[in-house]
Write a protein that holds these residues in place. Structure first.
Motif, PDB file in Angstrom:
ATOM      1  N   VAL A 138      39.303  33.858  38.843  1.00 27.13           N
ATOM      2  CA  VAL A 138      39.440  34.058  39.938  1.00 27.13           C
ATOM      3  C   VAL A 138      39.488  35.909  38.795  1.00 27.13           C
ATOM      4  O   VAL A 138      39.077  36.134  39.249  1.00 27.13           O
ATOM      5  CB  VAL A 138      40.471  34.268  40.351  1.00 27.13           C
ATOM      6  CG1 VAL A 138      40.861  35.714  42.129  1.00 27.13           C
ATOM      7  CG2 VAL A 138      40.237  32.789  41.475  1.00 27.13           C
ATOM      8  N   SER A 139      40.479  35.748  37.879  1.00 27.64           N
ATOM      9  CA  SER A 139      40.814  37.084  37.474  1.00 27.64           C
ATOM     10  C   SER A 139      39.588  37.341  36.332  1.00 27.64           C
ATOM     11  O   SER A 139      40.090  38.783  35.788  1.00 27.64           O
ATOM     12  CB  SER A 139      42.207  37.009  36.263  1.00 27.64           C
ATOM     13  OG  SER A 139      42.089  35.930  35.610  1.00 27.64           O
ATOM     14  N   ILE A 140      38.269  36.557  35.586  1.00 27.75           N
ATOM     15  CA  ILE A 140      37.571  36.771  34.971  1.00 27.75           C
ATOM     16  C   ILE A 140      36.855  37.881  35.109  1.00 27.75           C
ATOM     17  O   ILE A 140      36.703  37.700  36.260  1.00 27.75           O
ATOM     18  CB  ILE A 140      36.647  35.437  34.156  1.00 27.75           C
ATOM     19  CG1 ILE A 140      37.530  34.856  33.739  1.00 27.75           C
ATOM     20  CG2 ILE A 140      35.195  35.632  33.560  1.00 27.75           C
ATOM     21  CD1 ILE A 140      37.022  33.136  33.514  1.00 27.75           C
ATOM     22  N   GLY A 141      36.753  38.748  34.625  1.00 29.17           N
ATOM     23  CA  GLY A 141      36.096  40.250  35.128  1.00 29.17           C
ATOM     24  C   GLY A 141      36.048  41.523  35.838  1.00 29.17           C
ATOM     25  O   GLY A 141      35.293  41.572  36.375  1.00 29.17           O
ATOM     26  N   LEU A 142      37.667  40.817  36.873  1.00 33.17           N
ATOM     27  CA  LEU A 142      38.046  41.304  37.790  1.00 33.17           C
ATOM     28  C   LEU A 142      38.322  42.917  37.871  1.00 33.17           C
ATOM     29  O   LEU A 142      38.877  42.663  36.854  1.00 33.17           O
ATOM     30  CB  LEU A 142      39.236  40.484  38.300  1.00 33.17           C
ATOM     31  CG  LEU A 142      39.851  41.393  40.217  1.00 33.17           C
ATOM     32  CD1 LEU A 142      38.871  40.858  40.967  1.00 33.17           C
ATOM     33  CD2 LEU A 142      41.396  40.594  40.176  1.00 33.17           C
TER      34      LEU A 142
END
Length: 254
Positions: free
Chosen positions: A29-33
């Motif tokens: 979920v945190s990838i590229g957030l």
């Protein structure tokens, strides 16, 4: 993550049990957030209204537990600490999103925070607060940028309108009433003037003079003397009736 939080596990079990699946999902979920994406995500109060208080706390517990498990320090918050922090976050950052919390924890790692073999709840809460301080600065700068862009666009629109207004007024002024007795002739005159000016056969001053003549020709000033006043109209009507009676008498058949 929603499935993890809404499953049969209790909140205490989620807070006390390490979950590699939750860690993997949190990392995904945190990838590229980004802050912009986190700001646009559903807010905590919306999740509470949609899913209920218990599910919201479970979601926060899963996020916090996955982050704590990712830290390679011997001294970490226990289940009670995680539950308490989850409840605090749920009631403090009601108008921020779950993705904000995820991004805050991600930045706590990626910004090079030193944990010195220990992580307590107060340190974790401070790191989340620092994220929201940065977020506030980001939102303020974005607002100023949007305001500046809006002001620039407004100035451009005003300039464009200022440039177009004279042409608009000129076009309105050149309109010829459909009931004008010489409407066709005036239109032809304006067409010829426009063509000559475009080809450079006449100067701009001469073209404007001819247009002014056409505008003047379209003005039809009221003529009050064309219509009799009420008293005179009565006399005219009386004279017409008398003339009609005289003609009827004169040509009445024998």
């Amino acid at each position: 993550m929603l499935e993890l939080a809404t499953g049969p596990s209790t909140i205490r079990e989620l807070a006390s049990t390490a979950s590699p699946e939750a860690r993997a999902l949190l990392a995904e979920v945190s990838i590229g957030l980004t802050v912009a994406q986190a700001t646009a995500a559903p807010k905590l109060f919306q999740l509470r209204h949609r899913l209920g208080e218990a599910v919201l706390i479970k979601l926060l517990v899963v996020v916090l537990r996955a982050f704590i498990d990712s830290l390679r320090v011997p001294d970490k918050p226990d289940a009670a600490d995680i539950l308490e922090l989850a409840d605090t976050l749920a009631h403090t950052y009601t108008h921020d999103s779950l993705k904000d919390i995820i991004l805050a924890l991600k930045e706590a790692r990626t910004l090079g925070t030193k944990f010195y073999q220990a992580m307590d709840v107060s340190t974790l809460y401070r790191l989340i607060q620092e994220y929201f301080t940065r977020k506030a600065s980001y939102l303020e700068n974005r607002h100023l940028d949007q305001k500046a862009t809006g002001t620039s666009q407004q100035a451009a629109d005003v300039k464009l309108l200022g440039e177009a207004a004279p042409r608009m007024l000129e076009n309105v002024a050149q309109q010829i009433p459909a009931d004008h007795p010489n409407a066709e002739g005036l239109r032809q005159k304006l067409t010829i003037t426009k063509a000559r000016a475009r080809r450079g056969l006449i100067t701009p001053e001469e073209a404007e003079r001819q247009r002014a003549e056409a505008r003047q020709a379209t003005e039809r000033k009221p003529r009050p003397d064309w219509k009799a006043n009420p008293g005179a109209q009565k006399l005219i009507d009386k004279r017409h009736r008398a003339e009609d009676a005289r003609l009827m008498e004169k040509y009445r058949p024998e």
